[in-house]
Design a protein around this motif. Structure first.
Motif: not given
Length: 216
Positions: A130-153
């Protein structure tokens, strides 16, 4: 094969002008179908949008959560500058092997690394990237909130965060499906995007909805 294969006449007109797959992408999609890779990839419209975002932002480090057959990763990697890098997280070894084979054939392997296993087990080990310049989330939808937390981190001011399938083909607002884990996860993800103090967000009305946020 893309889940967005069926389009109306206007969408096809735009696809023919701006978004058509070239020979390498068409081959990837055909081989993915023949090898039993699920037909859940983004469409070429979204692929071109990812390409433009990488170019517009000057992104050099990109994180993709959910590689599948490597279609979206191809659009991203092609747009990366020399020395740019895409880290993809993929649950299934079969999908990762297929994507690596495609990227090697297209001469993109030096830009991409795939890490196999549950994304929530891989994500804690990315802090040094990190940090990443762009994060693309396209995986299991139930875990999107957790993925967003990591993306922000793992972001910085100006990082672009994207999440595919926000509409979930109508399920997001279907009163009979509100108890589904995937629907609940996506609704939580959408609320967080709209309300988070660090994000400026919207949803782009591509088929099935593509959420986009910029970190302040």
């Amino acid at each position: 094969m893309s889940k967005l294969a069926n389009v109306d006449s206007y969408q096809q007109f735009l696809r023919d002008l701006f978004h058509s797959d070239d020979a390498d992408l068409s081959r990837l999609q055909a081989e993915a179908e023949s090898e039993g890779i699920p037909g859940m990839s983004i469409g070429p419209e979204q692929g071109k949008f990812l390409q433009l975002l990488v170019q517009l932002t000057g992104a050099r480090k990109v994180l993709e959560i959910g590689v599948l057959g490597g279609y979206s990763g191809t659009w991203i990697a092609r747009a990366l500058p020399e020395g740019g890098r895409l880290i993809g997280l993929e649950l299934e070894q079969k999908h990762a092997d297929f994507a690596r084979k495609q990227w090697d054939r297209m001469g993109l392997s030096d830009k991409i690394e795939v890490r196999v296993g549950p994304a929530l087990e891989s994500l804690p080990h990315l802090s040094e990237e990190a940090p990443f310049d762009l994060v693309f989330i396209d995986a299991d939808k139930g875990n999107y909130p957790a993925y967003l937390d990591y993306a922000l981190q793992y972001s910085r001011p100006g990082t672009v965060i994207l999440g595919d399938n926000v509409e979930m083909w109508g399920s997001l607002v279907d009163p009979e499906k509100q108890d589904w884990d995937w629907v609940q996860g996506m609704r939580s993800f959408a609320r967080s995007l709209s309300q988070h103090e660090r994000l400026t967000s919207t949803v782009i009305p591509y088929p099935d909805g593509l959420a986009m946020a910029v970190v302040k």
